[in-house]
Design a protein around this motif. Structure first.
Motif, PDB file in Angstrom:
ATOM      1  N   GLU A  17     -48.845  13.203  89.817  1.00 27.05           N
ATOM      2  CA  GLU A  17     -49.895  12.192  89.659  1.00 27.05           C
ATOM      3  C   GLU A  17     -50.750  12.102  90.924  1.00 27.05           C
ATOM      4  O   GLU A  17     -51.976  12.030  90.866  1.00 27.05           O
ATOM      5  CB  GLU A  17     -49.269  10.808  89.390  1.00 27.05           C
ATOM      6  CG  GLU A  17     -49.447  10.296  87.987  1.00 27.05           C
ATOM      7  CD  GLU A  17     -50.825  10.559  87.413  1.00 27.05           C
ATOM      8  OE1 GLU A  17     -51.797   9.976  87.931  1.00 27.05           O
ATOM      9  OE2 GLU A  17     -50.929  11.350  86.460  1.00 27.05           O
ATOM     10  N   ARG A  20     -52.961  15.035  91.218  1.00 23.34           N
ATOM     11  CA  ARG A  20     -54.100  14.912  90.302  1.00 23.34           C
ATOM     12  C   ARG A  20     -55.145  13.948  90.861  1.00 23.34           C
ATOM     13  O   ARG A  20     -56.342  14.196  90.760  1.00 23.34           O
ATOM     14  CB  ARG A  20     -53.622  14.441  88.923  1.00 23.34           C
ATOM     15  CG  ARG A  20     -53.897  15.498  87.878  1.00 23.34           C
ATOM     16  CD  ARG A  20     -53.560  14.993  86.483  1.00 23.34           C
ATOM     17  NE  ARG A  20     -52.347  15.641  86.016  1.00 23.34           N
ATOM     18  CZ  ARG A  20     -51.255  15.015  85.600  1.00 23.34           C
ATOM     19  NH1 ARG A  20     -51.208  13.696  85.574  1.00 23.34           N
ATOM     20  NH2 ARG A  20     -50.222  15.696  85.193  1.00 23.34           N
ATOM     21  N   ALA A  21     -54.684  12.870  91.475  1.00 28.04           N
ATOM     22  CA  ALA A  21     -55.613  11.915  92.087  1.00 28.04           C
ATOM     23  C   ALA A  21     -56.414  12.603  93.193  1.00 28.04           C
ATOM     24  O   ALA A  21     -57.618  12.401  93.329  1.00 28.04           O
ATOM     25  CB  ALA A  21     -54.851  10.707  92.638  1.00 28.04           C
ATOM     26  N   GLU A  23     -57.185  15.765  93.409  1.00 28.76           N
ATOM     27  CA  GLU A  23     -58.193  16.634  92.783  1.00 28.76           C
ATOM     28  C   GLU A  23     -59.368  15.828  92.245  1.00 28.76           C
ATOM     29  O   GLU A  23     -60.520  16.233  92.372  1.00 28.76           O
ATOM     30  CB  GLU A  23     -57.569  17.440  91.633  1.00 28.76           C
ATOM     31  CG  GLU A  23     -56.838  18.682  92.115  1.00 28.76           C
ATOM     32  CD  GLU A  23     -55.894  19.236  91.055  1.00 28.76           C
ATOM     33  OE1 GLU A  23     -56.220  19.129  89.853  1.00 28.76           O
ATOM     34  OE2 GLU A  23     -54.827  19.749  91.443  1.00 28.76           O
ATOM     35  N   ARG A  24     -59.042  14.707  91.621  1.00 27.42           N
ATOM     36  CA  ARG A  24     -60.122  13.836  91.101  1.00 27.42           C
ATOM     37  C   ARG A  24     -61.033  13.383  92.230  1.00 27.42           C
ATOM     38  O   ARG A  24     -62.248  13.357  92.095  1.00 27.42           O
ATOM     39  CB  ARG A  24     -59.519  12.602  90.408  1.00 27.42           C
ATOM     40  CG  ARG A  24     -59.352  12.731  88.901  1.00 27.42           C
ATOM     41  CD  ARG A  24     -59.255  11.358  88.238  1.00 27.42           C
ATOM     42  NE  ARG A  24     -58.129  10.558  88.728  1.00 27.42           N
ATOM     43  CZ  ARG A  24     -56.882  10.674  88.277  1.00 27.42           C
ATOM     44  NH1 ARG A  24     -56.592  11.537  87.334  1.00 27.42           N
ATOM     45  NH2 ARG A  24     -55.916   9.916  88.779  1.00 27.42           N
ATOM     46  N   GLU A  27     -63.232  16.381  93.536  1.00 22.42           N
ATOM     47  CA  GLU A  27     -64.282  16.709  92.568  1.00 22.42           C
ATOM     48  C   GLU A  27     -65.386  15.647  92.606  1.00 22.42           C
ATOM     49  O   GLU A  27     -66.579  15.974  92.606  1.00 22.42           O
ATOM     50  CB  GLU A  27     -63.638  16.818  91.176  1.00 22.42           C
ATOM     51  CG  GLU A  27     -64.531  17.275  90.062  1.00 22.42           C
ATOM     52  CD  GLU A  27     -65.201  16.114  89.335  1.00 22.42           C
ATOM     53  OE1 GLU A  27     -66.315  16.340  88.832  1.00 22.42           O
ATOM     54  OE2 GLU A  27     -64.634  14.998  89.291  1.00 22.42           O
ATOM     55  N   ALA A  28     -64.986  14.389  92.669  1.00 25.06           N
ATOM     56  CA  ALA A  28     -65.975  13.304  92.672  1.00 25.06           C
ATOM     57  C   ALA A  28     -66.781  13.285  93.974  1.00 25.06           C
ATOM     58  O   ALA A  28     -67.981  12.996  93.972  1.00 25.06           O
ATOM     59  CB  ALA A  28     -65.276  11.961  92.445  1.00 25.06           C
ATOM     60  N   GLY A 146     -62.307   6.485  96.068  1.00 25.40           N
ATOM     61  CA  GLY A 146     -63.075   6.131  94.871  1.00 25.40           C
ATOM     62  C   GLY A 146     -64.154   5.108  95.188  1.00 25.40           C
ATOM     63  O   GLY A 146     -65.275   5.180  94.662  1.00 25.40           O
ATOM     64  N   TRP A 206     -59.824   2.693  90.251  1.00 30.18           N
ATOM     65  CA  TRP A 206     -60.996   2.608  91.112  1.00 30.18           C
ATOM     66  C   TRP A 206     -61.850   1.374  90.823  1.00 30.18           C
ATOM     67  O   TRP A 206     -62.985   1.273  91.309  1.00 30.18           O
ATOM     68  CB  TRP A 206     -61.844   3.876  91.019  1.00 30.18           C
ATOM     69  CG  TRP A 206     -61.183   5.074  91.631  1.00 30.18           C
ATOM     70  CD1 TRP A 206     -59.925   5.134  92.186  1.00 30.18           C
ATOM     71  CD2 TRP A 206     -61.748   6.386  91.769  1.00 30.18           C
ATOM     72  NE1 TRP A 206     -59.669   6.407  92.643  1.00 30.18           N
ATOM     73  CE2 TRP A 206     -60.772   7.199  92.403  1.00 30.18           C
ATOM     74  CE3 TRP A 206     -62.967   6.967  91.433  1.00 30.18           C
ATOM     75  CZ2 TRP A 206     -60.991   8.552  92.696  1.00 30.18           C
ATOM     76  CZ3 TRP A 206     -63.184   8.316  91.722  1.00 30.18           C
ATOM     77  CH2 TRP A 206     -62.206   9.093  92.352  1.00 30.18           C
ATOM     78  N   ASP A 339     -62.463   9.369  79.813  1.00 30.86           N
ATOM     79  CA  ASP A 339     -63.642   9.351  80.683  1.00 30.86           C
ATOM     80  C   ASP A 339     -64.871   9.772  79.884  1.00 30.86           C
ATOM     81  O   ASP A 339     -64.752  10.514  78.908  1.00 30.86           O
ATOM     82  CB  ASP A 339     -63.431  10.300  81.864  1.00 30.86           C
ATOM     83  CG  ASP A 339     -62.415   9.754  82.862  1.00 30.86           C
ATOM     84  OD1 ASP A 339     -62.149   8.540  82.837  1.00 30.86           O
ATOM     85  OD2 ASP A 339     -61.877  10.552  83.658  1.00 30.86           O
ATOM     86  N   ALA A 420     -68.611   8.005  87.548  1.00 37.88           N
ATOM     87  CA  ALA A 420     -67.632   7.411  88.467  1.00 37.88           C
ATOM     88  C   ALA A 420     -68.012   5.975  88.830  1.00 37.88           C
ATOM     89  O   ALA A 420     -67.180   5.218  89.325  1.00 37.88           O
ATOM     90  CB  ALA A 420     -67.535   8.241  89.745  1.00 37.88           C
TER      91      ALA A 420
END
Ligand code: AVJ
Ligand code: FE
Length: 451
Positions: A17, A20-21, A23-24, A27-28, A146, A206, A339, A420
């Motif tokens: 998890e 993954r956060a 990576e998010r 990317e953002a 975020g 976020w 999303d 986002a």
């Protein structure tokens, strides 16, 4: 049976998890910077330092301010690193200087600003690699990252509004929305039954402080428009003399209409018996099937009264957008918890205009309300107030200092809002006279006629 990831010290599933956060976040961060770059590389240095409107900062201020906020929170606070520049915080503190006065400051030049934001970003990627994304409220789920992504995207939308105010040859280009995404709407209004629903969130990683915490609230039955008010609808109000009839305007709204000599949405001009509008330097006939944009709260409220309706309140809007009567749950978005995809909503500056009313049937709410997310911010008849249990986090200057009666709420994001930076719970606010933002509205009315 659980494995433990040595580097994170978390059970295997939780470690995944966290990855993954990460990576998010990465990317953002890349997406927001690509957009800031596009908006600032589109014009020359002279345009970057110029004041395009007293309502806006010079673009070069927004750029360095984006970098400075990122340095304050991610480099210094989360990362515990040395400052990239310790000498410019005051210049880029939004509370120290009005937007109109920022061109007079000894700002970083365009070249210096670009170097600054790149240096900050390099350090941030290093911090992102090393810092645990759990263990404190600031970093859990990548929150601080975020928050900074949303901050950059908010300023990108502000820069897009500056582009809309800029005079000169067109420099921004994007394809128009796909007309195949329009589908008949059926009824023009949707009935929302009376009852409680869950407003706000305690779980969205976020979500910013003003969206928290989740709470139950009762909303009386009401009707809400299936789609936003279109230019065609709004033209009928203009043609009926709506701008000249004080019956439709609040006292404050009428006073402002007189003082500012309002006769139509901002960026519209009459051309004989038709209306033209200027959109990112392109002059074109006003398209009747598109949501109206660049109206202030007072114009929206006057239209609604003329139409025999009113603006929705903030709880009404959020209930229409999130409440699922089948489960009693509130969704993250009107269409569910996923999303936003390109089939759901017009977001992210993919298009430089709202999509025609009736677009995005796949983005509809459970009760069938369309285009709540994307296209145009929607003015609401609510002041900016904290939810019960509000606590400023991580700083008072994001929300708390703006609570009170000076601002009206806007919900749902516009074509210029990144995914986002908007969700079913996201709260935006502005002065009720503002029109340079990408603001429109839809109407609502009580389910029972007032006696
Ligand atoms: C939430 C859009 C009202 O742009 O004034 C940017 C966001 N706060 N920098 C704004 C914000 C600090 C804010 N709005
Ligand atoms: Fe800011």
């Amino acid at each position: 049976m659980t494995t433990t990831d040595q580097s994170s010290g978390l059970p295997g599933g939780a470690a995944t998890e966290v990855e993954r956060a990460r990576e998010r976040v990465a990317e953002a961060l890349l997406r927001s910077r690509a957009r800031s770059t596009l908006l600032t590389d589109a014009v020359d240095d002279d345009d970057l330092v110029r004041q395009h409107s007293k309502l806006m900062s010079p673009l070069v201020w927004d750029l360095a301010h984006i970098g400075n906020q990122e340095e304050l929170w991610l480099v210094r606070d989360v990362g515990g690193r040395e400052p990239v520049r310790s000498d410019i915080d005051e210049l880029y503190d939004a509370f120290q200087h009005s937007r109109a006065s920022r061109t007079e400051l000894p700002l970083l030049s365009p070249t210096e600003a670009r170097t600054y934001v790149a240096q900050v970003r390099d350090k941030v990627f290093d911090v992102l690699d090393r810092v645990p994304l759990h263990g404190s409220r600031l970093v859990d789920g990548g929150f601080a990252f975020g928050m900074i992504v949303q901050h950059e995207q908010q300023h990108d939308e502000t820069m897009l509004a500056t582009h809309q105010l800029r005079v000169g040859a067109p420099v921004l280009h994007a394809p128009d929305p796909d007309p195949a995404l329009v589908a008949p709407i059926g009824a023009r209004e949707v009935f929302v039954p009376a009852g409680e629903f869950t407003m706000g969130t305690s779980t969205e990683p976020w979500a910013l402080d003003n969206e928290r915490p989740a709470f139950q609230t009762h909303v009386d039955a009401f009707y809400i428009d299936t789609v936003p008010v279109s230019n065609g609808d709004y033209l009928a109000f203009i043609d009926a003399g709506g701008y000249d009839d004080p019956r439709w305007w609040s006292e404050v709204g009428w006073a402002y209409r007189q003082k500012a000599k309002l006769t139509a949405p901002r960026f519209w001009q009459r051309d004989g018996d038709r209306w033209l509008r200027t959109r990112f330097s392109v002059v074109e006939p006003v398209p009747v099937d598109e949501p109206v944009v660049h109206v202030c709260f007072h114009e929206a409220a006057a239209y609604a009264k003329w139409a025999g309706k009113r603006l929705p309140t903030e709880p009404e809007w959020e209930k229409a957008a999130r409440h699922d009567p089948a489960t009693g749950r509130s969704r993250r978005y009107p269409w569910g918890d996923e999303d936003p995809g390109v089939e759901h909503a017009n977001l992210g500056q993919r298009h430089l205009r709202p999509a025609p009313v009736g677009s995005y049937p796949k983005g509809a709410s459970p009760l069938g309300v369309r285009q709540l997310i994307g296209d145009v911010w929607e003015w609401l008849d609510s002041d900016f107030q904290p939810y019960p249990g509000f606590a400023a986090f991580p700083y008072r200057e994001y929300s708390e200092v703006f609570f009170g009666g000076d601002y009206k709420m806007l919900r749902g994001g516009s074509f210029g809002t990144d995914s986002a930076a908007v969700r079913g719970t996201f709260r935006n606010w502005d002065h009720p006279i503002r029109r340079q933002i990408f603001s429109g509205f839809r109407c609502a009315r009580d389910a029972r006629p007032a006696s």
